[in-house]
Design a protein around this motif. Structure first.
Motif, PDB file in Angstrom:
ATOM      1  N   UNK A  46       0.814  -1.228   0.000  1.00  0.00           N
ATOM      2  CA  UNK A  46       0.000   0.000   0.000  1.00  0.00           C
ATOM      3  C   UNK A  46       0.845   1.274   0.000  1.00  0.00           C
ATOM      4  N   UNK A  47       1.836   1.332  -0.876  1.00  0.00           N
ATOM      5  CA  UNK A  47       2.710   2.506  -0.938  1.00  0.00           C
ATOM      6  C   UNK A  47       1.934   3.792  -1.175  1.00  0.00           C
ATOM      7  N   UNK A  48       1.051   3.786  -2.146  1.00  0.00           N
ATOM      8  CA  UNK A  48       0.322   5.013  -2.476  1.00  0.00           C
ATOM      9  C   UNK A  48      -0.538   5.476  -1.308  1.00  0.00           C
ATOM     10  N   UNK A  49      -1.239   4.569  -0.681  1.00  0.00           N
ATOM     11  CA  UNK A  49      -2.075   4.942   0.464  1.00  0.00           C
ATOM     12  C   UNK A  49      -1.228   5.548   1.576  1.00  0.00           C
ATOM     13  N   UNK A  50      -0.050   5.000   1.795  1.00  0.00           N
ATOM     14  CA  UNK A  50       0.848   5.546   2.818  1.00  0.00           C
ATOM     15  C   UNK A  50       1.279   6.961   2.468  1.00  0.00           C
ATOM     16  N   UNK A  51       1.651   7.165   1.203  1.00  0.00           N
ATOM     17  CA  UNK A  51       2.097   8.495   0.759  1.00  0.00           C
ATOM     18  C   UNK A  51       0.965   9.517   0.905  1.00  0.00           C
ATOM     19  N   UNK A  52      -0.249   9.101   0.560  1.00  0.00           N
ATOM     20  CA  UNK A  52      -1.402   9.998   0.643  1.00  0.00           C
ATOM     21  C   UNK A  52      -2.000  10.068   2.055  1.00  0.00           C
ATOM     22  N   UNK A  53      -1.401   9.343   2.985  1.00  0.00           N
ATOM     23  CA  UNK A  53      -1.841   9.288   4.384  1.00  0.00           C
ATOM     24  C   UNK A  53      -3.292   8.829   4.519  1.00  0.00           C
ATOM     25  N   UNK A  54      -3.638   7.831   3.695  1.00  0.00           N
ATOM     26  CA  UNK A  54      -4.944   7.190   3.805  1.00  0.00           C
ATOM     27  C   UNK A  54      -4.804   6.096   4.855  1.00  0.00           C
ATOM     28  N   UNK A  55      -5.711   6.042   5.821  1.00  0.00           N
ATOM     29  CA  UNK A  55      -5.593   5.012   6.857  1.00  0.00           C
ATOM     30  C   UNK A  55      -5.534   3.610   6.249  1.00  0.00           C
ATOM     31  N   UNK A  56      -4.668   2.770   6.802  1.00  0.00           N
ATOM     32  CA  UNK A  56      -4.521   1.406   6.295  1.00  0.00           C
ATOM     33  C   UNK A  56      -5.591   0.468   6.840  1.00  0.00           C
ATOM     34  N   UNK A  57      -6.200   0.824   7.939  1.00  0.00           N
ATOM     35  CA  UNK A  57      -7.325   0.052   8.465  1.00  0.00           C
ATOM     36  C   UNK A  57      -8.526   0.294   7.551  1.00  0.00           C
ATOM     37  N   UNK A  58      -9.158  -0.782   7.112  1.00  0.00           N
ATOM     38  CA  UNK A  58     -10.234  -0.662   6.120  1.00  0.00           C
ATOM     39  C   UNK A  58     -11.391   0.186   6.630  1.00  0.00           C
ATOM     40  N   UNK A  59     -11.813  -0.022   7.875  1.00  0.00           N
ATOM     41  CA  UNK A  59     -12.916   0.777   8.412  1.00  0.00           C
ATOM     42  C   UNK A  59     -12.545   2.261   8.470  1.00  0.00           C
ATOM     43  N   UNK A  60     -11.326   2.561   8.892  1.00  0.00           N
ATOM     44  CA  UNK A  60     -10.869   3.952   8.946  1.00  0.00           C
ATOM     45  C   UNK A  60     -10.739   4.545   7.549  1.00  0.00           C
ATOM     46  N   UNK A  61     -10.309   3.727   6.589  1.00  0.00           N
ATOM     47  CA  UNK A  61     -10.182   4.202   5.205  1.00  0.00           C
ATOM     48  C   UNK A  61     -11.546   4.536   4.615  1.00  0.00           C
ATOM     49  N   UNK A  62     -12.543   3.721   4.934  1.00  0.00           N
ATOM     50  CA  UNK A  62     -13.903   3.988   4.450  1.00  0.00           C
ATOM     51  C   UNK A  62     -14.449   5.254   5.104  1.00  0.00           C
ATOM     52  N   UNK A  63     -14.207   5.424   6.397  1.00  0.00           N
ATOM     53  CA  UNK A  63     -14.638   6.654   7.083  1.00  0.00           C
ATOM     54  C   UNK A  63     -13.960   7.863   6.458  1.00  0.00           C
ATOM     55  N   UNK A  64     -12.680   7.733   6.148  1.00  0.00           N
ATOM     56  CA  UNK A  64     -11.928   8.807   5.491  1.00  0.00           C
ATOM     57  C   UNK A  64     -12.540   9.129   4.133  1.00  0.00           C
ATOM     58  N   UNK A  65     -12.896   8.083   3.404  1.00  0.00           N
ATOM     59  CA  UNK A  65     -13.510   8.241   2.086  1.00  0.00           C
ATOM     60  C   UNK A  65     -14.845   8.970   2.198  1.00  0.00           C
ATOM     61  N   UNK A  66     -15.643   8.597   3.177  1.00  0.00           N
ATOM     62  CA  UNK A  66     -16.952   9.217   3.361  1.00  0.00           C
ATOM     63  C   UNK A  66     -16.849  10.682   3.780  1.00  0.00           C
ATOM     64  N   UNK A  67     -15.737  11.043   4.431  1.00  0.00           N
ATOM     65  CA  UNK A  67     -15.526  12.435   4.835  1.00  0.00           C
ATOM     66  C   UNK A  67     -15.093  13.300   3.656  1.00  0.00           C
ATOM     67  N   UNK A  68     -14.658  12.678   2.572  1.00  0.00           N
ATOM     68  CA  UNK A  68     -14.338  13.418   1.356  1.00  0.00           C
ATOM     69  C   UNK A  68     -13.059  14.218   1.404  1.00  0.00           C
ATOM     70  N   UNK A  69     -11.999  13.657   1.975  1.00  0.00           N
ATOM     71  CA  UNK A  69     -10.707  14.345   1.991  1.00  0.00           C
ATOM     72  C   UNK A  69     -10.078  14.263   0.601  1.00  0.00           C
ATOM     73  N   UNK A  70     -10.122  15.354  -0.139  1.00  0.00           N
ATOM     74  CA  UNK A  70      -9.578  15.369  -1.503  1.00  0.00           C
ATOM     75  C   UNK A  70      -8.088  15.694  -1.491  1.00  0.00           C
ATOM     76  N   UNK A  71      -7.351  14.965  -2.310  1.00  0.00           N
ATOM     77  CA  UNK A  71      -5.923  15.217  -2.467  1.00  0.00           C
ATOM     78  C   UNK A  71      -5.580  15.104  -3.947  1.00  0.00           C
ATOM     79  N   UNK A  72      -4.732  15.988  -4.448  1.00  0.00           N
ATOM     80  CA  UNK A  72      -4.327  15.845  -5.850  1.00  0.00           C
ATOM     81  C   UNK A  72      -3.432  14.621  -6.022  1.00  0.00           C
TER      82      UNK A  72
END
Length: 128
Positions: A46-72
């Motif tokens: 999960x290199x890209x997720x780490x670089x973009x600071x997306x949580x590696x825990x699936x539940x946390x990643x989904x919560x992050x997704x639902x919050x709509x944190x946009x990154x280029x």
């Protein structure tokens, strides 16, 4: 991903590792107005997720997704191929290609290290 974009979805979510995300990006990148890309990391490294600071825990990643944190996200293109995160050449590319899905599931990131050591031992040279 391309079909979802053509169906005018606002977001396409890639659930997987860097390879999966790269495949989704390859379907979206050529489009004039692609949908947003969501990422739920579920790969080996999960290199890209780490670089973009997306949580590696699936539940946390989904919560992050639902919050709509946009990154280029920069997308590279070599001929007709698209790439994200990193581009690997030579021995390291060979090592990554030689790691099987079952090895990744069994050994995790160590599978890449093991294959890298074997590739280095071959002393192969590559013309650029």
């Amino acid at each position: 991903a391309k079909k979802a974009a053509q169906a005018q979805f606002d977001i396409v979510v890639a659930v997987g590792g860097d390879g999966t995300i790269n495949e989704v990006v390859s379907g979206l990148a050529p489009l004039e107005q692609p949908p947003y890309l969501g990422i739920v990391p579920a790969g080996t490294v999960n290199n890209l997720a780490r670089v973009l600071q997306i949580p590696l825990d699936i539940d946390d990643a989904i919560a992050n997704l639902l919050q709509g944190h946009l990154q280029p996200l920069d997308v590279g293109q070599v001929n007709d191929d698209y790439l994200i995160s990193t581009m690997t050449l030579g021995i390291l590319a060979d090592a990554a290609l030689n790691v099987t899905q079952s090895e990744k599931q069994k050994w995790g990131p160590l599978a890449f290290l093991n294959e890298g050591v074997h590739a280095l031992a071959k002393h192969q040279h590559y013309p650029l």
